[in-house]
Motif scaffolding. Sequence first.
Motif, PDB file in Angstrom:
ATOM      1  N   THR B 223       0.835  -1.121   0.048  1.00 15.61           N
ATOM      2  CA  THR B 223       0.006   0.131   0.028  1.00 15.61           C
ATOM      3  C   THR B 223       0.810   1.058   0.083  1.00 15.61           C
ATOM      4  O   THR B 223       1.995   1.226   0.372  1.00 15.61           O
ATOM      5  CB  THR B 223      -0.922   0.081   1.262  1.00 15.61           C
ATOM      6  N   LYS B 224       0.149   2.390  -0.032  1.00 12.34           N
ATOM      7  CA  LYS B 224       0.615   3.623  -0.275  1.00 12.34           C
ATOM      8  C   LYS B 224       1.522   3.838   1.095  1.00 12.34           C
ATOM      9  O   LYS B 224       2.482   4.537   1.097  1.00 12.34           O
ATOM     10  CB  LYS B 224      -0.367   4.667  -0.696  1.00 12.34           C
ATOM     11  N   TYR B 225       0.565   3.420   1.964  1.00  9.52           N
ATOM     12  CA  TYR B 225       0.887   4.119   3.386  1.00  9.52           C
ATOM     13  C   TYR B 225       2.303   3.201   3.617  1.00  9.52           C
ATOM     14  O   TYR B 225       3.118   3.975   4.331  1.00  9.52           O
ATOM     15  CB  TYR B 225       0.073   3.333   4.190  1.00  9.52           C
ATOM     16  N   LYS B 227       4.751   2.117   1.671  1.00  8.65           N
ATOM     17  CA  LYS B 227       5.780   3.063   0.706  1.00  8.65           C
ATOM     18  C   LYS B 227       6.075   4.142   1.449  1.00  8.65           C
ATOM     19  O   LYS B 227       7.237   4.399   1.212  1.00  8.65           O
ATOM     20  CB  LYS B 227       5.072   3.073  -0.840  1.00  8.65           C
ATOM     21  N   HIS B 228       5.047   4.959   1.778  1.00  9.82           N
ATOM     22  CA  HIS B 228       5.448   6.035   2.443  1.00  9.82           C
ATOM     23  C   HIS B 228       6.287   5.916   3.645  1.00  9.82           C
ATOM     24  O   HIS B 228       7.017   6.770   3.999  1.00  9.82           O
ATOM     25  CB  HIS B 228       4.239   7.138   2.699  1.00  9.82           C
ATOM     26  N   LEU B 252      -0.662   9.119  11.624  1.00  4.79           N
ATOM     27  CA  LEU B 252      -1.476   7.721  11.494  1.00  4.79           C
ATOM     28  C   LEU B 252      -0.360   6.666  11.990  1.00  4.79           C
ATOM     29  O   LEU B 252      -0.998   5.681  12.595  1.00  4.79           O
ATOM     30  CB  LEU B 252      -1.717   7.707   9.741  1.00  4.79           C
ATOM     31  N   ILE B 256      -1.653   4.031  14.843  1.00  3.25           N
ATOM     32  CA  ILE B 256      -1.820   2.479  14.448  1.00  3.25           C
ATOM     33  C   ILE B 256      -1.055   1.703  15.668  1.00  3.25           C
ATOM     34  O   ILE B 256      -1.518   0.853  16.113  1.00  3.25           O
ATOM     35  CB  ILE B 256      -1.408   2.238  13.257  1.00  3.25           C
TER      36      ILE B 256
END
Lengths: 256, 358
Positions: B223-225, B227-228, B252, B256
């Motif tokens: 996911t983008k999350y 990767k970032h 975020l 989490i």
Amino acid sequence: MSDIVLKTENLTKHYGGVHALQEANFELRKGEHVAIMGDNGAGKSTFVRQITGVEQRTDGKIWFDGKEVNFAGPIEAREAGIETVFQNLALADDLDVPSNLFLGREKVLFNLGPFSILDRKAMRKATEAALVRTAVKIPNLSSTIRHMSGGQRQCVAIARTATFASKLIIMDEPTAALGVQETAQVENIIRTLKENGEPLILVSHNMRQVFDLVDRIVVFRRGRIVANLRKQDTDGNDIVAYITGAKTGQAELQAA
Amino acid sequence: MSQTSHGIGGLSYDAKKRPWPAEFNVFLALVILVAAFELVGRVFLGDSFLFNTRENVSGLFNEQRLQIIILQVSIVGIIAIGVTQVIICGGIDLSSGSIVGATAMIAMSFAQVATVNGNPNPKAMFIDYGWTDLPVIVPLLVAIGCGLIAGLINGLLIAYTRIPPFIATLGMMVTARGIAKWWSKGQPISFPTDSFAAIGKGLMPVVIFISLAILFQLILTYTKYGKHCYAIGSNEDAARMSGIKIANHKVLVYAIAGILASIAAVVLSSKNLTAQAGMGVMYELDAIAMAVIGGVSLSGGRGSIIGTVIGSLIFGVIISGFTFLRLDAYYQEMVKGVIIVGAVVLDQWRQRRRAIGA
């Protein structure tokens, strides 16, 4: 007017009492490659930073792609279509080539907000296409940037600018830290960009490189543009004279 | 420059020089550790560490030992998943152990039964309000809410006041422990409902740990999350220049991590059938140690959940192995300390060697 990609009028930047850039008038036409030369502190990088929105100008106007623009930051400039290869390459060392090319604008398979599923295949394909278009050759795309040489890193940074439909590419001394062979590779990429008709501003100290690659040379001295010459109208000695101030060049500027 | 040349202009890249994934080394370390215990066991005790040697139970492996190895690390392992993504993102979270304590206390007080053996539950906190025998979803949501709030505070502090993550989460560590003690004035909270007690029963902690590990391994990879996370931990300036909203992402990430700590709190208090203010002390450091042993770089950008899971297994094997060799528990801690430092030294050494090679 329509074929002018970038135009600045009286672009001025003062850092407190230091007049780093004064009344720079600059034009770039479609498909044109222009070199910016000048001594250290002459205002080259300052000029680039105003165009790319990294800093806010003191005075003057900028037109890009037919519209007057006021970029609040580098991201806005990038979204408008100005891609910059910075001296300190903005790459993430631990990511592979496609991830770096698409950093911050990933292709997405399913949109789930921050947890959007990445379309890795599409990004890989687009990366390969971009590498072909720029003639950059990197044998293993899934290798992380950390394992690459300076030249390969620079190539990735340049390929990134070409991945997206950019309207203007700016390179700030792209070969300053590279060896002879790596420099040759980067120069080949720049030639490929020229063939593709992509406009480019090249900041460089390398006289041979500049005469090899670009159409026009703009010389900065003490924050002012002192020369704006087509390549065929000048030579190395002439440019050096402008850079060092032996020639002041106001007359030629009027003519050009 | 290397002999094999592929690229234009003499650019070379030797595919053979590509290092194998760090997880493989960690796995190798796990195998060596197990083999060492097996060998020492055979030679000195005449017993096997890994294999079944008893007549009255079937099976090739000593299943009981294998279960214990993973069971005893699965609760800290859940925390370590959250900590791993925080570290990959270039941060650190010292507050997870205290969040476990505070969350366990608060959540357990919403999971109590009204009567124990026919008598009113002496420990029930909200019996006067009639908040007993509540459906299991209530304490679960309360727990996740606690973890979310603590994580959000961590994230907001780090993202917007720009104080170092070490300080922000240290503050949360002390504060959350204070809340855990204040909640019931230091009294343990006991007698949960059957449905709440079912969450941590038997091998449930392992199931929850492995499911969350798989989920987050997928999130970090696909996911983008994810990767970032790697991008920010790798080069925050580059990530910012690329238009990634660093502050939002960090909030975020810590939120989490807080939620995962609160899930660990639910599993732990359910398994123990009680919540105490001292629960989860030092869990944050064990979780960080698992991640570090598993190849997660404290400087950010590198590591994976798989690595952390293997790191947690190394933890479990050490504890079980020392019990198996009938060595004092004191030695475990000493050896754990040595392994943590050793793992980081090895990682640094590997990195430096690679930098010279490049």
